[in-house]
Enzyme design. Structure first.
Site, short mmCIF file in Angstrom:
data_model
loop_
_atom_site.label_atom_id
_atom_site.label_comp_id
_atom_site.label_asym_id
_atom_site.label_seq_id
_atom_site.Cartn_x
_atom_site.Cartn_y
_atom_site.Cartn_z
N ASP A 42 0.88 -1.11 0.01
CA ASP A 42 -0.05 0.02 -0.01
C ASP A 42 1.11 1.39 0.05
O ASP A 42 2.07 1.14 0.24
CB ASP A 42 -0.67 -0.15 1.22
CG ASP A 42 -1.61 1.00 1.64
OD1 ASP A 42 -2.38 1.78 0.92
OD2 ASP A 42 -1.34 1.56 2.73
N PHE A 43 0.31 2.45 -0.35
CA PHE A 43 1.10 3.49 -0.10
C PHE A 43 1.05 4.60 0.88
O PHE A 43 2.02 4.39 1.77
CB PHE A 43 0.73 4.46 -1.39
CG PHE A 43 1.71 5.51 -1.85
CD1 PHE A 43 3.06 5.59 -2.23
CD2 PHE A 43 1.22 6.99 -1.73
CE1 PHE A 43 3.82 6.73 -2.31
CE2 PHE A 43 1.85 8.17 -1.67
CZ PHE A 43 3.42 8.02 -2.03
N ASP A 44 0.03 5.21 1.08
CA ASP A 44 -0.21 6.31 1.93
C ASP A 44 -0.16 5.60 3.41
O ASP A 44 -1.13 4.56 3.75
CB ASP A 44 -1.43 6.92 1.91
CG ASP A 44 -1.52 7.99 0.95
OD1 ASP A 44 -1.11 9.07 1.15
OD2 ASP A 44 -1.78 7.55 -0.33
N ASP A 220 -1.88 -0.39 5.73
CA ASP A 220 -2.44 0.27 7.12
C ASP A 220 -3.72 0.64 7.48
O ASP A 220 -4.07 1.02 8.32
CB ASP A 220 -1.64 1.54 7.39
CG ASP A 220 -2.01 2.70 6.46
OD1 ASP A 220 -2.37 2.41 4.95
OD2 ASP A 220 -2.36 3.80 6.92
O1 LIG Z 1 -4.45 2.90 -0.32
P1 LIG Z 1 -3.55 3.98 0.08
O2 LIG Z 1 -2.28 4.25 -0.87
O3 LIG Z 1 -3.14 3.92 1.34
O4 LIG Z 1 -4.46 5.38 -0.19
C1 LIG Z 1 -5.66 5.64 0.75
C2 LIG Z 1 -5.93 6.95 0.48
O5 LIG Z 1 -4.48 7.75 0.69
C3 LIG Z 1 -4.56 9.17 0.50
O6 LIG Z 1 -5.51 9.57 1.71
C4 LIG Z 1 -4.82 9.35 2.98
O7 LIG Z 1 -3.38 10.20 2.88
C5 LIG Z 1 -3.58 11.46 2.97
C6 LIG Z 1 -2.12 12.11 2.64
O8 LIG Z 1 -1.15 11.33 4.10
C7 LIG Z 1 -4.01 11.89 4.12
O9 LIG Z 1 -4.16 13.35 4.26
C8 LIG Z 1 -5.68 11.46 4.31
O10 LIG Z 1 -6.32 11.76 5.59
C9 LIG Z 1 -5.62 9.68 4.21
O11 LIG Z 1 -7.00 9.27 4.19
C10 LIG Z 1 -5.50 9.39 -0.69
O12 LIG Z 1 -5.43 10.91 -0.70
C11 LIG Z 1 -6.65 8.78 -1.15
O13 LIG Z 1 -7.14 9.08 -2.43
C12 LIG Z 1 -6.42 7.38 -1.06
O14 LIG Z 1 -7.64 6.74 -0.97
#
Ligand SMILES: O=P(O)(O)OC[C@H]1O[C@H](O[C@H]2O[C@H](CO)[C@@H](O)[C@H](O)[C@H]2O)[C@H](O)[C@@H](O)[C@@H]1O
Length: 272
Positions: A42-44, A220
């Site tokens: 996963d990324f974020d 996460d």
């Molecule tokens: O599946 P992921 O790669 O983990 O993406 C999940 C969402 O990540 C991003 O939002 C999340 O991260 C942001 C930056 O750290 C944070 O501000 C936010 O509160 C988190 O939900 C992204 O913007 C989404 O599009 C993804 O779905």
């Protein structure tokens, strides 16, 4: 490496996720070295720290280097909720498989695999309606993706978050093709199709010839639970941090530095 002793705020499901300590990492590395590994990340919140706004998330150079090294050794896929082009640009490593929009949009050696094209008009309408409805709520961010619309609440004053939730509910009620899902300080509308990160990972295992592999998925957030569940009987899910809900992951790491440590250990073992 520090031990994963962080508290869990919710009871575990039938599968209990134990902390992945150095001995566990070594055992996993041995397991992967004795098989065909495949790594899904996963990324974020897994490779990058969670930050206040989606556009501020940056992959650190050390993590990028780890991905480059690993990609020379094993198939590595980034499976993100972000738009595919967005996550690919932020990662910036060639030779990886990229799955964006929670797996609705996949770019892999076998080709481009997209689901939900017929749902884009509904997503367009929902995105516009949400931008309009939330214009008066400071901090509310609408992120429009090819196969989803995300509404971020991280910067919204606590007292006004219910208004955001109500707005998303109202828009969802006018678009029966879409369903609501959640994440960290985020509510999302996506195509109401039986598709998620878990199905996307299984799809990739099939299309990329990884059927005999031992797949490991690190993530996460709640949307990563679908992938943990999908791999429960054939691989290993690793939860990073604590999303406050039950998990189907088999093991846990406390934070992103611990993910870096895991990836370094896997590179060292798999690189011989
Ligand atoms: O599946 P992921 O790669 O983990 O993406 C999940 C969402 O990540 C991003 O939002 C999340 O991260 C942001 C930056 O750290 C944070 O501000 C936010 O509160 C988190 O939900 C992204 O913007 C989404 O599009 C993804 O779905």
């Amino acid at each position: 490496m520090q031990q994963s002793t962080f508290p869990r705020s919710a009871p575990q499901t039938a599968v209990s996720a134990g902390p992945l300590d150095d001995a566990g990492i070594a055992a996993l590395a041995d397991r992967l070295a004795g098989s065909d590994p495949a790594l899904f990340l996963d990324f974020d919140g897994t490779l990058t720290e969670i930050v206040q706004r989606p556009d501020l998330a940056e992959l650190g150079e050390a993590m990028r280097g780890r991905l480059r090294r690993l990609a020379r050794l094993v198939p590595v896929a980034i499976v993100s909720g972000r738009d595919l082009d967005d996550v690919r640009t932020r990662v910036g490593v060639e030779g990886l498989i990229y799955a964006g929009s929670h797996g609705f949009d996949i770019d892999a050696p076998s080709g481009r695999h997209r689901r939900g094209e017929d749902y884009r008009p509904a997503l367009e309408r929902a995105g516009s309606a949400l931008e309009q409805a939330l214009a008066g709520i400071p901090g509310a961010l609408v992120e429009r993706k090819r196969y989803a619309v995300a509404v971020h609440t991280r910067l919204v004053e606590e007292a006004r978050k219910p208004e955001v939730a109500d707005a998303v509910r109202s828009v969802a009620a006018t678009e029966p093709q879409l369903r609501r899902t959640g994440g960290k300080e985020l509510v999302e509308l996506r195509p109401d199709l039986p598709w998620d990160k878990g199905r996307a990972v299984l799809h990739l295992i099939g299309t990329e010839g990884l059927g005999a592999s031992f797949p490991v998925y690190v993530g996460d957030d709640l949307t990563d639970e679908d992938a943990f569940a999908a791999l429960r009987d054939r691989g290993m899910g690793i939860l990073v941090g604590d999303h406050g809900h039950p998990t189907a992951a088999a093991a846990m790491l406390p934070d992103i530095p611990a993910v870096g440590h895991l990836l370094d250990a896997l590179s060292a073992r798999l690189g011989g």
